[in-house]
Design a protein around this motif. Structure first.
Motif, mmCIF file in Angstrom:
data_model
loop_
_atom_site.group_PDB
_atom_site.id
_atom_site.type_symbol
_atom_site.label_atom_id
_atom_site.label_comp_id
_atom_site.label_asym_id
_atom_site.label_seq_id
_atom_site.Cartn_x
_atom_site.Cartn_y
_atom_site.Cartn_z
ATOM 1 N N THR A 89 0.787 -1.305 0.083
ATOM 2 C CA THR A 89 -0.100 0.116 -0.076
ATOM 3 C C THR A 89 0.698 1.275 -0.156
ATOM 4 O O THR A 89 0.261 2.557 0.160
ATOM 5 C CB THR A 89 -1.077 -0.031 1.351
ATOM 6 N N GLY A 90 2.064 1.084 0.258
ATOM 7 C CA GLY A 90 3.022 2.222 -0.019
ATOM 8 C C GLY A 90 3.443 2.931 1.235
ATOM 9 O O GLY A 90 4.060 3.953 1.605
ATOM 10 N N ILE A 91 2.994 1.897 2.665
ATOM 11 C CA ILE A 91 3.458 2.337 4.169
ATOM 12 C C ILE A 91 4.362 1.287 4.630
ATOM 13 O O ILE A 91 4.198 -0.017 3.956
ATOM 14 C CB ILE A 91 2.220 2.823 4.825
ATOM 15 N N GLU A 92 4.965 1.766 5.701
ATOM 16 C CA GLU A 92 5.681 0.572 6.265
ATOM 17 C C GLU A 92 4.536 -0.170 6.966
ATOM 18 O O GLU A 92 3.556 0.105 7.453
ATOM 19 C CB GLU A 92 6.620 1.196 7.319
ATOM 20 N N LEU A 93 4.980 -1.617 7.176
ATOM 21 C CA LEU A 93 3.880 -2.362 7.690
ATOM 22 C C LEU A 93 3.823 -2.245 9.211
ATOM 23 O O LEU A 93 2.717 -2.337 9.708
ATOM 24 C CB LEU A 93 4.690 -3.905 7.605
ATOM 25 N N LYS A 94 4.930 -1.661 9.904
ATOM 26 C CA LYS A 94 4.560 -1.305 11.415
ATOM 27 C C LYS A 94 3.547 -0.113 11.475
ATOM 28 O O LYS A 94 2.947 0.144 12.395
ATOM 29 C CB LYS A 94 5.918 -0.686 11.871
ATOM 30 N N ASP A 95 3.277 0.694 10.372
ATOM 31 C CA ASP A 95 2.342 1.704 10.660
ATOM 32 C C ASP A 95 0.900 1.438 9.980
ATOM 33 O O ASP A 95 -0.057 2.110 10.056
ATOM 34 C CB ASP A 95 2.887 3.111 9.580
ATOM 35 N N CYS A 96 0.774 0.147 9.475
ATOM 36 C CA CYS A 96 -0.704 -0.356 9.013
ATOM 37 C C CYS A 96 -1.560 -0.328 10.273
ATOM 38 O O CYS A 96 -1.424 -0.744 11.370
ATOM 39 C CB CYS A 96 -0.453 -1.694 8.635
ATOM 40 N N ALA A 97 -2.797 0.152 9.985
ATOM 41 C CA ALA A 97 -4.030 0.363 10.829
ATOM 42 C C ALA A 97 -4.745 -0.814 11.162
ATOM 43 O O ALA A 97 -5.248 -0.874 11.993
ATOM 44 C CB ALA A 97 -4.607 1.594 10.527
ATOM 45 N N GLY A 98 -4.561 -1.902 10.125
ATOM 46 C CA GLY A 98 -5.358 -2.970 10.469
ATOM 47 C C GLY A 98 -6.727 -2.858 10.294
ATOM 48 O O GLY A 98 -7.578 -3.725 10.695
ATOM 49 N N CYS A 99 -7.108 -1.970 9.411
ATOM 50 C CA CYS A 99 -8.361 -1.645 8.962
ATOM 51 C C CYS A 99 -9.121 -2.510 7.957
ATOM 52 O O CYS A 99 -10.355 -2.533 7.844
ATOM 53 C CB CYS A 99 -8.497 -0.073 8.389
ATOM 54 N N TYR A 100 -8.192 -3.177 6.966
ATOM 55 C CA TYR A 100 -8.589 -3.940 6.104
ATOM 56 C C TYR A 100 -9.327 -3.495 4.823
ATOM 57 O O TYR A 100 -10.172 -4.228 4.265
ATOM 58 C CB TYR A 100 -9.591 -5.164 6.707
ATOM 59 N N ALA A 101 -9.147 -2.028 4.861
ATOM 60 C CA ALA A 101 -9.709 -1.645 3.423
ATOM 61 C C ALA A 101 -9.133 -1.939 2.289
ATOM 62 O O ALA A 101 -9.884 -2.371 1.298
ATOM 63 C CB ALA A 101 -9.557 0.133 3.733
ATOM 64 N N CYS A 102 -8.089 -2.494 2.355
ATOM 65 C CA CYS A 102 -7.261 -2.852 1.052
ATOM 66 C C CYS A 102 -7.916 -4.327 0.608
ATOM 67 O O CYS A 102 -8.127 -4.648 -0.589
ATOM 68 C CB CYS A 102 -5.762 -2.940 1.199
ATOM 69 N N ILE A 103 -8.387 -4.877 1.559
ATOM 70 C CA ILE A 103 -8.930 -6.383 1.344
ATOM 71 C C ILE A 103 -10.236 -6.224 0.703
ATOM 72 O O ILE A 103 -10.464 -7.025 -0.386
ATOM 73 C CB ILE A 103 -8.981 -7.215 2.765
ATOM 74 N N GLN A 104 -10.910 -5.270 1.262
ATOM 75 C CA GLN A 104 -12.336 -4.920 0.738
ATOM 76 C C GLN A 104 -12.128 -4.300 -0.696
ATOM 77 O O GLN A 104 -13.031 -4.386 -1.662
ATOM 78 C CB GLN A 104 -13.365 -4.380 1.541
ATOM 79 N N ASP A 144 -12.660 -6.552 14.205
ATOM 80 C CA ASP A 144 -12.638 -6.918 12.904
ATOM 81 C C ASP A 144 -13.723 -6.571 12.104
ATOM 82 O O ASP A 144 -14.914 -6.967 12.199
ATOM 83 C CB ASP A 144 -12.472 -8.594 12.750
ATOM 84 N N VAL A 145 -13.471 -5.680 10.992
ATOM 85 C CA VAL A 145 -14.574 -5.202 10.183
ATOM 86 C C VAL A 145 -14.978 -5.869 9.122
ATOM 87 O O VAL A 145 -16.248 -5.547 8.643
ATOM 88 C CB VAL A 145 -13.724 -3.729 9.297
ATOM 89 N N GLY A 146 -14.446 -7.050 8.935
ATOM 90 C CA GLY A 146 -15.250 -8.080 7.909
ATOM 91 C C GLY A 146 -15.316 -7.321 6.645
ATOM 92 O O GLY A 146 -14.519 -6.845 6.073
ATOM 93 N N LYS A 147 -16.543 -7.326 6.296
ATOM 94 C CA LYS A 147 -17.179 -6.606 5.029
ATOM 95 C C LYS A 147 -17.850 -5.588 5.161
ATOM 96 O O LYS A 147 -18.718 -5.117 4.272
ATOM 97 C CB LYS A 147 -17.654 -7.815 4.106
ATOM 98 N N SER A 148 -17.650 -4.938 6.270
ATOM 99 C CA SER A 148 -18.594 -3.748 6.746
ATOM 100 C C SER A 148 -18.694 -2.496 5.618
ATOM 101 O O SER A 148 -19.567 -2.048 5.240
ATOM 102 C CB SER A 148 -18.260 -3.078 8.015
ATOM 103 N N TYR A 149 -17.293 -2.240 4.952
ATOM 104 C CA TYR A 149 -17.364 -1.139 4.206
ATOM 105 C C TYR A 149 -18.156 -1.446 2.821
ATOM 106 O O TYR A 149 -18.851 -0.497 2.261
ATOM 107 C CB TYR A 149 -15.981 -0.677 3.645
ATOM 108 N N ILE A 150 -18.059 -2.724 2.502
ATOM 109 C CA ILE A 150 -18.651 -3.395 1.263
ATOM 110 C C ILE A 150 -20.589 -3.163 1.533
ATOM 111 O O ILE A 150 -21.007 -2.668 0.634
ATOM 112 C CB ILE A 150 -18.370 -4.597 0.752
ATOM 113 N N GLN A 151 -20.808 -3.509 2.658
ATOM 114 C CA GLN A 151 -21.978 -3.547 3.097
ATOM 115 C C GLN A 151 -22.690 -2.132 3.307
ATOM 116 O O GLN A 151 -23.473 -1.987 2.803
ATOM 117 C CB GLN A 151 -22.407 -4.328 4.397
ATOM 118 N N ALA A 152 -21.849 -1.233 3.958
ATOM 119 C CA ALA A 152 -22.388 0.183 3.960
ATOM 120 C C ALA A 152 -22.441 0.627 2.692
ATOM 121 O O ALA A 152 -23.463 1.422 2.469
ATOM 122 C CB ALA A 152 -21.185 0.925 4.961
ATOM 123 N N ARG A 153 -21.593 0.541 1.773
ATOM 124 C CA ARG A 153 -21.600 0.862 0.419
ATOM 125 C C ARG A 153 -22.736 0.566 -0.417
ATOM 126 O O ARG A 153 -23.686 1.298 -0.946
ATOM 127 C CB ARG A 153 -20.648 0.589 -0.291
#
Length: 400
Positions: A4-19, A140-149
């Motif tokens: 994603t262009g950031i250091e892994l240690k700075d990852c927020a674990g939001c899983y937006a990239c997965i969705q 764990d946000v799961g598929k929440s962003y997709i569901q909200a959209r």
């Protein structure tokens, strides 16, 4: 450097990239201590850079979605049941009741009572209890962003609550503002995780020799010895309950011994906010208005957008709603006052000890112990008028 262009240690674990990834190059994973990280499989990657565009840990992404708050307010819900069931002043419940008039979905973090926290949604406001109370664990946000959209595109009202990085991830994922979307972020002090919490509870079960049914991070209690809006509650299977005002797990948390690594470089420790509303505790409200108190819970509510301001106009119908200068409201809330938390230099040692000997051993070894006179000072403060209580705690340098 992560994909994603950031250091892994700075990852927020939001899983937006997965969705967001059209080629499903990312999957859910956990590190050895239980923190969420996306796992990248490069074989299908087409270098579309969508993952970069939705990453809330990017400075460029975070800055373009922040707002300067319009006002800072105290809120205390007049409904005693809503107030008691809330960690703070019950502002979230009041906002939800105003916004959710018809055809709506409310997203928030659910808690199984022991360790698991995950994002889910409800379509009946009577089920809002599921989203109340502080958790201090990353959901764990799961598929929440997709569901909200999908709900938003169908014309449904969506109220989405979460940490600032989760709200930022949702907005970056959606790529546009929706009139039927309302967002609320909590003033986040960082997150722990389910694995560490379960480790702690297993240690307590061995210590007390009985099974635990549930662990509540913050439960309001009031009796002749204790009156606290911030007290943990351990409920055992035999029906007994243990309340702890000086909770060891919470003290370890605020000592920054086991928070997610990316939380120490959070892009949302800022007076600018990403959501329509920001919720926090209004600690020390009695310093600015001696008719109000934080003893039973008082919400600090930042109104960040015009959309939020229109809803805020109706909050006076649900309880006490009073504006205060921003500097007064945020002085004791360091994520809003732009006071970044520093990583505890003992964090690595703590995590090693927790892995090998358990969370309770590590906490007892590395958490600063409350000395006896601190307990006496706090105990005496409970019986004092608001102004005297504040002066008393300041004298002993227990508050700023």
């Amino acid at each position: 450097m992560f994909k994603t262009g950031i250091e892994l240690k700075d990852c927020a674990g939001c899983y937006a990239c997965i969705q967001a990834c059209p080629k499903k190059c990312f999957s859910e994973s956990e590190d050895i201590d239980g923190f969420f990280y996306p796992k990248f499989a490069p074989e299908n990657c087409i270098d579309c850079k969508i993952c970069e565009s939705v990453c809330p840990a990017s400075v460029k992404n975070s800055e373009k979605i922040k707002n300067i708050p319009l006002s800072a307010n105290a809120f205390i819900n007049a409904n005693k049941d809503d107030l008691k069931k809330s960690s703070s002043g019950g502002a979230f419940t009041a906002i939800a009741k105003i916004f959710c008039d018809a055809n709506y979905a409310v997203f928030g973090a659910k808690y199984d009572g022991k360790s698991k926290v995950w994002h889910d949604y409800i379509e009946d406001i009577s089920q809002i209890d599921a989203f109340r109370k502080s958790k201090y664990l990353q959901s764990d946000v799961g598929k929440s962003y997709i569901q909200a959209r999908d709900f938003l595109k169908a014309g449904k009202k969506v109220l989405f609550t979460g940490t600032p990085c989760q709200i930022a991830a949702l907005k970056l994922f959606l790529k546009k503002d929706y009139e039927n979307l309302l967002t609320i972020d909590v003033s986040c002090h960082g997150v722990s995780n389910s694995k560490l919490n379960l480790n702690y509870l297993h240690c307590l079960e061995r210590k007390y020799g009985k099974k635990i049914n549930s662990y509540i991070f913050r439960e309001k209690i009031s009796n002749y010895l204790k009156k606290s809006p911030q007290c943990s509650a351990i409920r055992f299977q035999d029906g007994t309950i243990k309340h702890e005002s000086f909770d060891l797990l919470f003290r370890g948390f605020v000592s920054s011994l086991f928070k997610r690594e990316g939380c120490y470089n959070c892009k949302y420790v800022d007076s600018k906010r990403v959501s329509d509303f920001t919720l926090a505790d209004f600690w020390g409200i009695q310093e600015f208005d001696d008719t109000l108190t934080d003893k039973n819970g008082c919400s600090l509510l930042l109104v960040n957008t015009e959309k939020a301001a229109n809803i805020a106009k109706k909050l006076k119908n649900f309880g006490i709603f009073k504006e205060f200068p921003m500097e007064n409201a945020t002085r004791r809330n360091y994520p809003l006052a732009k006071r970044e938390q520093k990583i505890n230099p003992l964090r690595e040692e703590f995590m090693l000890a927790a892995r090998s000997d358990g969370m309770l051993f590590a906490l007892n070894k590395y958490v600063p112990q409350k000395i006896f006179w601190h307990r006496l000072v706090y105990f005496a403060a409970r019986f004092m008028p608001n102004k005297l209580r504040t002066k008393w705690l300041k004298f002993f340098k227990l508050i700023d």
